[in-house]
Write an enzyme that holds these catalytic residues in place. Structure first.
Site, PDB file in Angstrom:
ATOM      1  N   ARG A 173       0.850  -1.188   0.000  1.00 53.85           N
ATOM      2  CA  ARG A 173       0.000   0.000   0.000  1.00 53.85           C
ATOM      3  C   ARG A 173       0.892   1.246   0.000  1.00 53.85           C
ATOM      4  O   ARG A 173       1.496   1.585   1.020  1.00 53.85           O
ATOM      5  CB  ARG A 173      -0.936   0.026   1.206  1.00 53.85           C
ATOM      6  CG  ARG A 173      -1.788   1.294   1.248  1.00 53.85           C
ATOM      7  CD  ARG A 173      -2.987   1.195   2.173  1.00 53.85           C
ATOM      8  NE  ARG A 173      -2.641   1.183   3.592  1.00 53.85           N
ATOM      9  CZ  ARG A 173      -3.541   1.317   4.574  1.00 53.85           C
ATOM     10  NH1 ARG A 173      -4.814   1.482   4.292  1.00 53.85           N
ATOM     11  NH2 ARG A 173      -3.167   1.269   5.832  1.00 53.85           N
ATOM     12  N   ASP A 458      -4.179   3.094  13.680  1.00 57.18           N
ATOM     13  CA  ASP A 458      -3.356   3.758  12.686  1.00 57.18           C
ATOM     14  C   ASP A 458      -3.853   5.188  12.520  1.00 57.18           C
ATOM     15  O   ASP A 458      -4.619   5.687  13.347  1.00 57.18           O
ATOM     16  CB  ASP A 458      -3.316   2.976  11.366  1.00 57.18           C
ATOM     17  CG  ASP A 458      -4.661   2.922  10.644  1.00 57.18           C
ATOM     18  OD1 ASP A 458      -5.588   3.668  11.032  1.00 57.18           O
ATOM     19  OD2 ASP A 458      -4.780   2.137   9.693  1.00 57.18           O
TER      20      ASP A 458
END
Length: 580
Positions: A173, A458
């Site tokens: 990612r 996150d």
């Protein structure tokens, strides 16, 4: 040696990051030339796409409501088109583990028993130069099965001997399109973080992956429009042509993390057809997007405390149901969201509760038709696997068996925010402050994945936390008072109080005073960044943008960003800093 003002510039490429171990390997002449080629071809369009995002947000603030685009109706109504067949390594995806690309996590992820690993340069990774370069080195070594890690205490982590077909498939990612890489400039402009992360990984590893019966596979974050998927598809085509690989070698799974993209799922798959692998329900960023895009539209779009916004809320059910339908209609994989719970081996009761929550979440996803899902910890891999096996049995996926004909695309259902059960409470306000500051402190220290109160958080965590506070203030929301503290009136449990800047600041002071402090922590800066974003007159689009600037500033002041500390020799600098 580098100084605070010196830079190496050759052929329009400027390198100004301090030396990182392994940098010579990934910042080769040829790799830098490839990055420069991508930048010069695609940076103007990226900037146009970022302006288009601002225009859409302005329209929503003025009362416009997103809907399925009329100009793409023919794409949605055409039953004939399909994405490319599933690629090697992407046929079985029931459980993927996610996490940053530090060396320890890389080894643990590849030993986890998961079918895939989402190697993350985005929300769970602070984009410090050290992390960006070291992450590329770690992936280079991991793909070649030449990676290990030893802690300062002497504990060694190394790859288990596994047959190639049991090694988790890596999906990288890259950073979102809104982020830049300040340490590498092309013609005086910072390169896109997305192109930096994609380009280095693809250039160095695509052919090696193909030799190992895998391919260059990616997760694409935070897309807001099908035109952004078209941009990525064009990047893929140019990249494959550049190195001489067949178009369609690259495959990408797109994270459905924004409310505007939720109305364009099939269009996004269409734009990526030969490169599409599936869509993923990026639940936390999706919630953040709803808050951000409708933050100034009044009480109708106000959500309750974050903990009360579950996947069973009507708007979230509509989102996931329509995602599965779109994917399976077009032959793509539907990937579920993150199980953020962290097992607690020291507390059997807490551990049992965490595993039960994960199992229930994954069983719900499997029954809804998802083909796989995410976990954040190796101990959760067998739990998620058991849930999916219960529904799928020996089938690799549900693309052909769960078409979801019962689901009808419904714009109103996607925007049915007001039907979310729950309330705004002082406890939720305090938790947003606590988690937001704790996470940002971890981020500033270089760790974008933080264990907080039993969850692996996150950047989406901090984004939800500060954006909820901003919206609650703007909408004049009243929160149920749940404590008798110096900042709250002496009322009974049913009392409420309007969320104001003054009250939030008082709560920040109280919460901050209770945080665990240690020498060298970054809590003061974390608090300032969080408060500035939560209480700003104008809402910052992303908290990590000013946080990144803070990291650059701090590194420069310490002489660690462009100074001679750890700098390479002159010959090494020239090797790392030039491109054809």
């Amino acid at each position: 040696m580098f100084t605070n003002t010196s830079e190496i510039t050759v052929n329009g490429i400027t390198l100004r990051g301090h030396h990182v171990s392994g940098q010579r390997q990934v910042l080769s002449l040829d790799a830098l030339a490839f990055l420069a080629h991508l930048h010069r071809k695609f940076e103007p369009r990226r900037r146009e796409l970022m302006k288009a995002r601002e225009q859409v947000k302005a329209k929503i603030s003025q009362g416009w409501t997103p809907d399925y685009p009329e100009e793409t109706r023919a794409i949605r109504e055409d039953d004939s088109w399909q994405v490319a067949p599933l690629a090697q390594g992407l046929n079985y995806r029931q459980v993927e583990i996610t996490g940053p690309v530090d060396r320890k996590m890389t080894v643990n992820a590849l030993n986890s028993g998961a079918m895939g690993w989402m190697a993350d340069f985005e929300d769970s990774s602070t984009p410090a130069w050290e992390n960006v370069i070291a992450g590329q080195v770690n992936l280079f070594d991991a793909i070649r099965r030449d990676i290990d890690f030893t802690t300062e205490a002497g504990k060694r982590y190394r790859l288990d001997p596994e047959p190639q077909d049991r090694v988790p498939t890596i999906n990288v990612r890259p950073r979102g399109l809104h982020l830049i890489e300040d340490h590498l400039l092309v013609d005086g402009q910072p390169i896109s973080g997305a192109l930096m992360d994609f380009g280095l990984y693809f250039f160095h590893n695509a052919r090696e992956l193909l030799k190992r019966s895998r391919g260059p596979y990616f997760y694409l974050p935070k897309l807001e429009h099908y035109r952004e998927a078209r941009w990525w598809n064009d990047v893929f085509c140019v990249a494959q042509d550049y190195v001489g690989l067949r178009r369609g070698t690259i495959r990408a799974t797109v994270l459905m993390e924004t409310i505007t993209a939720a109305f364009q799922m099939e269009e996004i798959l269409y734009e990526l057809r030969e490169h599409a692998a599936g869509l993923n329900a990026g639940r936390w960023d999706y919630i953040f997007s709803i808050i951000k895009m409708f933050r100034d539209r009044g009480p109708e779009f106000v959500l309750p405390d974050r903990a009360q916004v579950t996947m069973t809320a009507p708007m979230m059910r509509a989102y996931t149901d329509q995602l599965v339908r779109a994917c399976h209609r077009r032959g793509a994989a539907a990937m579920g969201g993150m199980a953020a719970q962290i097992p607690n081996r020291r507390d059997p009761k807490a551990n049992k509760a965490a595993l039960e929550k994960v199992y229930a979440d994954k069983l719900r996803e499997a029954n809804d038709g998802f083909d796989g899902s995410w976990v954040a910890h190796p101990d959760l891999v067998p739990v998620a696997m058991e849930a999916f096996n219960q529904v799928l049995g020996t089938c690799p996926h549900q693309i052909r068996t769960q078409k979801r004909p019962d689901v009808v695309p419904n714009a109103a259902a996607l925007l049915n925010v007001g039907a979310t059960e729950g309330e705004v409470t002082e406890a939720g306000l305090r938790l947003n402050i606590d988690v937001g500051i704790r996470y940002m402190e971890s981020w500033l220290r270089g760790s974008g994945a933080a264990a907080i109160h039993g969850l692996m958080e996150d950047a989406a965590t901090a984004e939800i936390s500060r954006s909820q506070i901003w919206q609650w203030i703007d909408a004049g929301v009243h929160a149920r008072v749940t404590s008798a503290s110096p900042s709250t009136p002496d009322n009974d449990d049913a009392a409420t109080r309007q969320v104001t800047r003054d009250w939030v600041q008082q709560l920040v002071d109280e919460v901050f005073a209770e945080l665990p402090r240690s020498a060298g922590d970054r809590f003061d800066t974390a608090r300032d960044l969080f408060v500035a974003s939560a209480l700003a007159d104008e809402f910052p689009a992303f908290l990590t943008v000013p946080a990144y600037q803070q990291c650059l500033s701090a590194a420069s002041e310490q002489g660690d960003d462009r100074s001679g500390e750890g700098a390479p020799s002159s010959s090494h600098r020239m090797r790392a800093g030039v491109a054809a």
